[in-house]
Design a protein around this motif. Structure first.
Motif, PDB file in Angstrom:
ATOM      1  N   LEU A 198       3.298   0.887   1.043  1.00 55.81           N
ATOM      2  CA  LEU A 198       2.180   1.694   1.468  1.00 55.81           C
ATOM      3  C   LEU A 198       1.201   1.246   0.102  1.00 55.81           C
ATOM      4  O   LEU A 198       1.497   1.328  -1.006  1.00 55.81           O
ATOM      5  CB  LEU A 198       2.384   3.430   1.315  1.00 55.81           C
ATOM      6  CG  LEU A 198       3.314   3.913   2.404  1.00 55.81           C
ATOM      7  CD1 LEU A 198       3.445   5.214   2.005  1.00 55.81           C
ATOM      8  CD2 LEU A 198       2.694   3.494   3.633  1.00 55.81           C
ATOM      9  N   MET A 199       0.092   0.502   0.693  1.00 56.24           N
ATOM     10  CA  MET A 199      -0.819  -0.129  -0.393  1.00 56.24           C
ATOM     11  C   MET A 199      -2.124   0.488  -0.355  1.00 56.24           C
ATOM     12  O   MET A 199      -2.772   0.477   0.819  1.00 56.24           O
ATOM     13  CB  MET A 199      -0.996  -1.567   0.131  1.00 56.24           C
ATOM     14  CG  MET A 199      -1.917  -2.621  -0.814  1.00 56.24           C
ATOM     15  SD  MET A 199      -0.848  -2.891  -2.205  1.00 56.24           S
ATOM     16  CE  MET A 199       0.150  -4.347  -1.471  1.00 56.24           C
ATOM     17  N   ASP A 200      -2.721   0.986  -1.473  1.00 56.43           N
ATOM     18  CA  ASP A 200      -3.734   1.595  -1.643  1.00 56.43           C
ATOM     19  C   ASP A 200      -4.848   0.181  -1.795  1.00 56.43           C
ATOM     20  O   ASP A 200      -4.489  -0.429  -2.718  1.00 56.43           O
ATOM     21  CB  ASP A 200      -3.979   2.546  -2.922  1.00 56.43           C
ATOM     22  CG  ASP A 200      -5.220   3.095  -3.047  1.00 56.43           C
ATOM     23  OD1 ASP A 200      -6.205   2.416  -2.489  1.00 56.43           O
ATOM     24  OD2 ASP A 200      -5.208   4.405  -3.340  1.00 56.43           O
ATOM     25  N   LEU A 201      -5.767   0.342  -1.010  1.00 56.90           N
ATOM     26  CA  LEU A 201      -6.741  -0.908  -1.301  1.00 56.90           C
ATOM     27  C   LEU A 201      -7.544  -1.053  -2.477  1.00 56.90           C
ATOM     28  O   LEU A 201      -7.821  -1.956  -2.682  1.00 56.90           O
ATOM     29  CB  LEU A 201      -7.685  -0.867   0.152  1.00 56.90           C
ATOM     30  CG  LEU A 201      -6.984  -1.065   1.374  1.00 56.90           C
ATOM     31  CD1 LEU A 201      -7.902  -0.784   2.611  1.00 56.90           C
ATOM     32  CD2 LEU A 201      -6.061  -2.297   1.600  1.00 56.90           C
ATOM     33  N   GLN A 202      -7.650   0.049  -2.843  1.00 56.65           N
ATOM     34  CA  GLN A 202      -8.512   0.250  -4.419  1.00 56.65           C
ATOM     35  C   GLN A 202      -7.623   0.376  -5.604  1.00 56.65           C
ATOM     36  O   GLN A 202      -8.204   0.827  -6.660  1.00 56.65           O
ATOM     37  CB  GLN A 202      -9.406   1.310  -4.191  1.00 56.65           C
ATOM     38  CG  GLN A 202     -10.370   1.115  -3.043  1.00 56.65           C
ATOM     39  CD  GLN A 202     -11.351   2.059  -2.822  1.00 56.65           C
ATOM     40  OE1 GLN A 202     -11.123   3.017  -2.817  1.00 56.65           O
ATOM     41  NE2 GLN A 202     -12.809   1.650  -2.550  1.00 56.65           N
ATOM     42  N   ILE A 203      -6.497  -0.115  -5.663  1.00 56.80           N
ATOM     43  CA  ILE A 203      -5.551  -0.052  -6.720  1.00 56.80           C
ATOM     44  C   ILE A 203      -6.212  -0.970  -7.819  1.00 56.80           C
ATOM     45  O   ILE A 203      -7.061  -2.032  -7.533  1.00 56.80           O
ATOM     46  CB  ILE A 203      -4.194  -0.489  -6.626  1.00 56.80           C
ATOM     47  CG1 ILE A 203      -3.911  -1.695  -5.851  1.00 56.80           C
ATOM     48  CG2 ILE A 203      -3.496   0.747  -5.925  1.00 56.80           C
ATOM     49  CD1 ILE A 203      -2.609  -2.213  -5.567  1.00 56.80           C
ATOM     50  N   PRO A 204      -6.089  -1.035  -9.233  1.00 61.39           N
ATOM     51  CA  PRO A 204      -6.822  -1.590 -10.229  1.00 61.39           C
ATOM     52  C   PRO A 204      -5.937  -2.999 -10.537  1.00 61.39           C
ATOM     53  O   PRO A 204      -4.907  -3.032  -9.942  1.00 61.39           O
ATOM     54  CB  PRO A 204      -6.581  -0.809 -11.464  1.00 61.39           C
ATOM     55  CG  PRO A 204      -5.670   0.281 -11.218  1.00 61.39           C
ATOM     56  CD  PRO A 204      -5.661   0.364  -9.742  1.00 61.39           C
ATOM     57  N   ILE A 205      -6.524  -3.797 -11.275  1.00 62.84           N
ATOM     58  CA  ILE A 205      -6.274  -5.040 -11.737  1.00 62.84           C
ATOM     59  C   ILE A 205      -5.936  -6.030 -10.480  1.00 62.84           C
ATOM     60  O   ILE A 205      -6.885  -6.904 -10.514  1.00 62.84           O
ATOM     61  CB  ILE A 205      -4.879  -5.216 -12.511  1.00 62.84           C
ATOM     62  CG1 ILE A 205      -5.118  -4.472 -13.970  1.00 62.84           C
ATOM     63  CG2 ILE A 205      -4.341  -6.559 -12.833  1.00 62.84           C
ATOM     64  CD1 ILE A 205      -3.595  -3.935 -14.450  1.00 62.84           C
TER      65      ILE A 205
END
Length: 105
Positions: free
Chosen positions: A27-34
């Protein structure tokens, strides 16, 4: 149903965790950092281990699905959930990718 999971706080950490562990779904949040969700997915899709490269990835976003659908398809994500999401839809998406395991009695 029991679900085992791990959290990553950014895309770089997700890649490090994924290199050393087996998962059935991300489950991938599109706005994760780095590394954002798109960059992280792109790196996963280019992995030399084809089994890891083809893992189902479900995008999570606060944007409306219509705004983001085309881009998630372009990055070869397998599904999309907009926040706030319906808990039934959250349950149904991962379940549709799960592989039944034989349970011995």
């Amino acid at each position: 149903m029991q679900v085992d999971f791990m959290f990553a706080i950014n895309g770089k950490q997700l890649l490090e965790i994924y290199q050393n562990n087996h998962f059935d779904l991300i489950l991938m949040d599109l706005q994760i950092p780095i590394l954002d969700g798109y960059e992280t997915t792109s790196i996963i899709r280019k992995m030399s281990n084809s089994k890891k490269a083809l893992i189902p990835i479900i995008a999570l976003t606060a944007f409306s699905e219509s705004e983001i659908f085309e881009k998630t398809e372009r990055y070869k994500m397998n599904g999309l959930l907009s926040k706030p999401f319906d808990t039934n839809k959250l349950h149904d998406l991962p379940t549709s990718y799960s592989i039944p395991k034989n349970i011995e009695n």
